[in-house]
Design an enzyme around this catalytic site. Sequence first.
Site, PDB file in Angstrom:
ATOM      1  N   GLU A 115       0.826  -1.203   0.000  1.00  0.00           N
ATOM      2  CA  GLU A 115       0.000   0.000   0.000  1.00  0.00           C
ATOM      3  C   GLU A 115       0.868   1.263   0.000  1.00  0.00           C
ATOM      4  OE1 GLU A 115      -2.334  -0.556   3.483  1.00  0.00           O
ATOM      5  OE2 GLU A 115      -3.763  -1.931   2.518  1.00  0.00           O
ATOM      6  N   SER A 160      19.174  -8.610  -7.827  1.00  0.00           N
ATOM      7  CA  SER A 160      18.018  -8.764  -8.728  1.00  0.00           C
ATOM      8  C   SER A 160      18.280  -9.735  -9.869  1.00  0.00           C
ATOM      9  CB  SER A 160      17.615  -7.408  -9.309  1.00  0.00           C
ATOM     10  OG  SER A 160      16.738  -6.736  -8.448  1.00  0.00           O
ATOM     11  N   HIS A 210       3.830 -10.289  -9.458  1.00  0.00           N
ATOM     12  CA  HIS A 210       5.276 -10.528  -9.377  1.00  0.00           C
ATOM     13  C   HIS A 210       5.951  -9.418  -8.583  1.00  0.00           C
ATOM     14  CE1 HIS A 210       9.333 -11.646 -10.492  1.00  0.00           C
ATOM     15  NE2 HIS A 210       9.539 -10.396 -10.878  1.00  0.00           N
ATOM     16  N   SER A 211       5.549  -8.191  -8.840  1.00  0.00           N
ATOM     17  CA  SER A 211       6.058  -7.030  -8.114  1.00  0.00           C
ATOM     18  C   SER A 211       5.067  -5.906  -8.329  1.00  0.00           C
ATOM     19  CB  SER A 211       7.455  -6.621  -8.622  1.00  0.00           C
ATOM     20  OG  SER A 211       7.351  -6.043  -9.917  1.00  0.00           O
TER      21      SER A 211
END
Length: 436
Positions: free
Chosen positions: A113, A199, A328-329
């Site tokens: 959020e 990443s 996923h993101s």
Amino acid sequence: MAPSCGTGNHPSSLIPRLFIRRLGSIKAGESLSQECDDSNFQVLDFPGGKVNFSSELRFLSESPLERISCYRVLDDYGQIISASNFQQVRKEIALKMYSDMVTLQTMDTIFYEAQRQGRISFYVTTIGEEAINIASAAALSIDDIVIPQYREPGVLLWRGFTLQEFANHNFGNKYDSGKGRQMPVHYGCNKLNYFTVSSTIATQIPHAVGVAFALKMDKKNACAITYFGDGGTSEGDFHAALNFAAVMEVPVIFFCRNNGWAISTPTTEQFRSDGAVIRGQAYGIRSIRVDGNDALAVYNAVHAAREMAISECRPILVEALTYRAGHHSTSDDSTKYRPLDEIEHWRTARDPVSRYRKWIEGNGWWNDEVELNLRSNVRKELLQAIQAAEKTEKPALAELFTDVYDQVPSNLREQEKLLRETIKEHPGDYPPDVPV
């Protein structure tokens, strides 16, 4: 024409070299037919190990006739399937596992959020994979070294990383252990033996093998564990790492989170083999497939894997079947490539947190009042941590150039000088909360 066993004359060009060497070893009075009947002649003494010969032209099947089974302890209703197939978890450990699963779930909701509100730049949730995070961490020792991907913050949470530390990192303030240099959710903590997240897909897998090799050389009573998704098994790093680990016989656990999707690519478009578990077997690695939404199954599998990895100094592969119930993101909208009813089914009917709660409730260890207090307290603590992190100033500009070289080289000193001059000339183009 292929050479046949017998006493007839054969052109030397048709006789295999191994056959010629055997002819030279025949003893006086021993016939060639007797030599052909020798059972040793049916075995190729290859440098990689003896291999039986066969006259049958047979190719290995492109896939196994039956898929590898999946180990589980709890059914979908939180009931023990068999009392003999798992190691009992102590009450205090069981309750901490549930508490951390709820904390991780709450943390994901609130940070997601916060990103949507523009307060942080990026976030990755672990919704649907809480059991993998917490249960695997519970089965390890603090001395075991974790080389994670970006979906294992629960492992760090279990080891003692505080909600304030999570918030400091995601807001990139001066108390962030990464000094604001990393994207959010790319955690790292040296004191908790948790390598900083990278990443780049699958690059952490060979690193874990190197760490395990060092543990072996130092004769440490510990192992390395690395986490990766099913998409990572499509990278060359995965295959190189498994082969390296098997050959060097190092104590490492390869933990594959097979959640069915490599971002938007389903496993059916990634590989034709039976998931990752069969690949471990192909490299000579002891492997198991486990229900990743069953906290007790994950705990037992990793606990056993750790014991074998350390006591036998060998790599172990664990493939956990689960589902990424979230996107996923925050850069992804998974409804574009997955049906909504599929997502909802896994989010509700196969939720690992709800299943595990039914088990601890069945033991008389949990109730609705304790649940309400836990969720309320976690949410309150996390909101306070976020407020504090958001108000804290960013790392100083000079931190961009530290921690790489013992003595900062001249080219970096020149870059810092030019950056300061540019900021002074165009102050409106740079964040005002970064101390210059």
